[in-house]
Design a protein around this motif. Structure first.
Motif, mmCIF file in Angstrom:
data_model
loop_
_atom_site.group_PDB
_atom_site.id
_atom_site.type_symbol
_atom_site.label_atom_id
_atom_site.label_comp_id
_atom_site.label_asym_id
_atom_site.label_seq_id
_atom_site.Cartn_x
_atom_site.Cartn_y
_atom_site.Cartn_z
ATOM 1 N N VAL A 283 0.817 -1.218 0.000
ATOM 2 C CA VAL A 283 0.000 0.000 0.000
ATOM 3 C C VAL A 283 0.847 1.263 0.000
ATOM 4 C CG1 VAL A 283 -1.816 -1.196 1.270
ATOM 5 C CG2 VAL A 283 -0.171 0.189 2.531
ATOM 6 N N GLY A 284 2.145 1.107 0.182
ATOM 7 C CA GLY A 284 2.972 2.288 0.409
ATOM 8 C C GLY A 284 3.245 3.156 -0.797
ATOM 9 N N TYR A 285 3.456 2.575 -1.956
ATOM 10 C CA TYR A 285 3.907 3.367 -3.097
ATOM 11 C C TYR A 285 3.222 2.907 -4.378
ATOM 12 C CZ TYR A 285 7.675 4.783 0.028
ATOM 13 O OH TYR A 285 8.387 5.289 1.087
ATOM 14 N N GLN A 286 3.296 3.757 -5.367
ATOM 15 C CA GLN A 286 2.900 3.375 -6.715
ATOM 16 C C GLN A 286 4.031 3.772 -7.661
ATOM 17 O OE1 GLN A 286 -0.562 5.490 -7.979
ATOM 18 N NE2 GLN A 286 0.131 7.453 -7.211
ATOM 19 N N THR A 287 4.173 3.028 -8.732
ATOM 20 C CA THR A 287 5.257 3.274 -9.679
ATOM 21 C C THR A 287 4.788 4.236 -10.762
ATOM 22 O OG1 THR A 287 6.161 1.075 -9.272
ATOM 23 C CG2 THR A 287 6.874 2.194 -11.276
ATOM 24 N N LYS A 288 5.544 5.301 -10.957
ATOM 25 C CA LYS A 288 5.235 6.284 -11.989
ATOM 26 C C LYS A 288 6.457 6.512 -12.864
ATOM 27 C CE LYS A 288 1.604 9.087 -9.812
ATOM 28 N NZ LYS A 288 1.216 10.466 -9.392
ATOM 29 N N ARG A 289 6.190 6.758 -14.150
ATOM 30 C CA ARG A 289 7.269 7.124 -15.065
ATOM 31 C C ARG A 289 7.537 8.623 -14.902
ATOM 32 N NH1 ARG A 289 9.140 4.785 -19.653
ATOM 33 N NH2 ARG A 289 8.854 2.919 -18.410
ATOM 34 N N MET A 290 8.746 8.968 -14.482
ATOM 35 C CA MET A 290 9.063 10.359 -14.196
ATOM 36 C C MET A 290 10.281 10.813 -14.992
ATOM 37 S SD MET A 290 8.420 10.648 -10.078
ATOM 38 C CE MET A 290 8.592 12.432 -10.165
ATOM 39 N N ASP A 291 10.260 12.081 -15.373
ATOM 40 C CA ASP A 291 11.386 12.689 -16.073
ATOM 41 C C ASP A 291 12.530 12.888 -15.091
ATOM 42 O OD1 ASP A 291 13.101 14.984 -16.983
ATOM 43 O OD2 ASP A 291 11.796 14.824 -18.736
ATOM 44 N N ILE A 292 13.714 12.384 -15.449
ATOM 45 C CA ILE A 292 14.875 12.511 -14.563
ATOM 46 C C ILE A 292 15.994 13.320 -15.222
ATOM 47 C CG2 ILE A 292 14.401 10.388 -13.290
ATOM 48 C CD1 ILE A 292 16.498 8.985 -15.035
ATOM 49 N N SER A 293 15.612 14.167 -16.196
ATOM 50 C CA SER A 293 16.630 14.960 -16.885
ATOM 51 C C SER A 293 17.355 15.896 -15.921
ATOM 52 C CB SER A 293 15.989 15.761 -18.016
ATOM 53 O OG SER A 293 14.954 16.591 -17.526
ATOM 54 N N ALA A 294 16.668 16.338 -14.863
ATOM 55 C CA ALA A 294 17.297 17.255 -13.911
ATOM 56 C C ALA A 294 18.539 16.638 -13.276
ATOM 57 C CB ALA A 294 16.291 17.661 -12.834
ATOM 58 N N ARG A 295 18.542 15.307 -13.114
ATOM 59 C CA ARG A 295 19.718 14.648 -12.528
ATOM 60 C C ARG A 295 20.938 14.848 -13.420
ATOM 61 N NH1 ARG A 295 17.193 8.717 -10.870
ATOM 62 N NH2 ARG A 295 15.375 9.479 -9.706
ATOM 63 N N PHE A 296 20.766 14.664 -14.725
ATOM 64 C CA PHE A 296 21.889 14.793 -15.651
ATOM 65 C C PHE A 296 22.307 16.264 -15.798
ATOM 66 C CE2 PHE A 296 19.869 10.811 -16.695
ATOM 67 C CZ PHE A 296 20.935 9.963 -16.935
ATOM 68 N N ILE A 297 21.316 17.145 -15.846
ATOM 69 C CA ILE A 297 21.646 18.570 -15.969
ATOM 70 C C ILE A 297 22.371 19.054 -14.723
ATOM 71 C CG2 ILE A 297 20.640 20.878 -16.147
ATOM 72 C CD1 ILE A 297 18.392 19.618 -17.816
ATOM 73 N N GLY A 298 21.900 18.633 -13.542
ATOM 74 C CA GLY A 298 22.559 19.031 -12.304
ATOM 75 C C GLY A 298 23.986 18.541 -12.217
ATOM 76 N N LEU A 299 24.207 17.274 -12.586
ATOM 77 C CA LEU A 299 25.566 16.738 -12.571
ATOM 78 C C LEU A 299 26.438 17.454 -13.600
ATOM 79 C CD1 LEU A 299 27.527 14.703 -11.435
ATOM 80 C CD2 LEU A 299 26.661 12.990 -13.040
ATOM 81 N N GLY A 300 25.835 17.781 -14.755
ATOM 82 C CA GLY A 300 26.588 18.520 -15.770
ATOM 83 C C GLY A 300 27.024 19.882 -15.268
ATOM 84 N N LEU A 301 26.161 20.566 -14.536
ATOM 85 C CA LEU A 301 26.513 21.871 -13.981
ATOM 86 C C LEU A 301 27.638 21.750 -12.947
ATOM 87 C CD1 LEU A 301 22.967 23.477 -13.610
ATOM 88 C CD2 LEU A 301 24.716 24.012 -15.318
ATOM 89 N N LEU A 302 27.604 20.672 -12.165
ATOM 90 C CA LEU A 302 28.695 20.453 -11.203
ATOM 91 C C LEU A 302 30.028 20.251 -11.922
ATOM 92 C CD1 LEU A 302 27.013 18.102 -8.557
ATOM 93 C CD2 LEU A 302 27.676 20.504 -8.266
#
Length: 319
Positions: A283-302
């Motif tokens: 009952v705890g969670y549901q699986t959703k397809r989410m955009d994770i582009s921010a992870r790559f952009i953030g690492l790129g900025l670092l």
């Protein structure tokens, strides 16, 4: 991970072209240095050559470009997130039979401890409520996100706290459904995703028919997970006389099957905690397809910051 716009990955060819051009330039520079025949004079002119450090900013810059291209290609992944407006009602049997000490220290105390741990592991966004039932049922804590109030309500549970003797499983389901319908102003028109977790040690002896209450749960699309808690050898002391109260899960099993919930048996505190953990994962969670582009952009900025800092420290300029 999947890429929503894979055609944009062709831009990586541009990054690869920059890498090849950089390597070619470095090769030409090394050839020019070899043609400088007066090596002693070269050491005096440039005694401290940066060696590998001069390649670090360029490497970080190219890695940054690659990450930004991947981010631009809209990567997505399946992520487990808490269900919005999700509601879990915990219904605990407080009839006299729950004082049986076949579970240490007794069934009710062990059930209360396990309920506290179960609620604590649910996502903070979940609404969790508490119902106590014996011969009747009552909402002790309405569904909400206040975990402190819920823990206090669970700790207050005591044998006979509903004032009516017996075991009213149907009433517990009906009362839980009523609490879910009153979650918020739109709960009737837009019911929240909900579950009922019902713990008891015996068959229904009073109140509404559990099958009829189960039909309402089916109509409301609320699965009822039931737990038969105790052992066949349980007994309670009444006036110095031991009265047998063996666990009876037949009704609980029927309700769970009717409502597409899960039926569980627990004969100890450890087994009860394991059951709650198993229910929590469902009952705890549901699986959703989410955009994770921010992870790559953030690492790129670092990496871009790293390239800039390395260039300034070693060469006193930005790349």
């Amino acid at each position: 991970m999947t890429i929503e716009s894979p055609h944009r990955l062709w831009l990586l060819l541009g990054v690869a072209a920059l890498l090849l051009a950089y390597l070619r330039m470095q090769r030409r520079r090394s050839r020019y240095a070899v043609r400088f025949t007066n090596l002693r004079l070269l050491d005096r002119v440039a005694p401290h050559r940066p060696a590998w450090r001069r390649h670090v900013p360029a490497g970080l810059f190219l890695a940054m470009l690659a990450l930004l291209v991947v981010g631009f290609s809209r990567p997505a992944a399946d992520v487990e997130v808490p269900r919005e407006r999700a509601t879990v009602m915990i219904a605990v049997d407080v009839s006299t039979s729950m004082l049986a000490d076949d579970v240490d220290p007794d069934r009710l105390t062990a059930a209360k401890d396990a309920a506290v741990k179960f609620a604590g592991k649910l996502p903070d966004e979940f609404n969790v409520g508490l119902v106590a039932f014996a011969g009747s049922a009552a909402v002790i804590v309405p569904p909400g996100t206040d975990r402190a109030a819920l823990r206090a309500g669970i700790r207050r549970l005591a044998e006979g706290s509903t004032g009516v003797q017996g075991t009213a499983i149907g009433e517990a389901i009906d009362t839980s459904l009523g609490a879910i319908k009153q979650l918020d102003p739109q709960a009737n028109a837009d019911p929240p995703p909900a579950r009922i977790v019902l713990l008891s040690d015996g068959a229904n002896t009073s109140g509404r028919d559990p099958e009829a209450a189960g039909e309402e749960a089916v109509a409301a699309k609320v699965p009822v997970h039931t737990i038969a808690f105790g052992t066949p050898t349980g007994s309670v002391d009444r006036g110095g006389r031991a009265i047998r109260v063996p666990v009876d899960g037949e009704t609980l099993h029927a309700v769970a099957e009717q409502t597409s919930g899960g039926y569980h048996e627990a004969a100890s505190s450890a087994e009860l905690r394991a059951v709650y953990e198993d229910i929590g994962t469902s009952v705890g969670y549901q699986t959703k397809r989410m955009d994770i582009s921010a992870r790559f952009i953030g690492l790129g900025l670092l990496l871009a910051l790293g390239a800039a800092m390395g260039s300034m420290v070693w060469f006193s300029r930005l790349p």
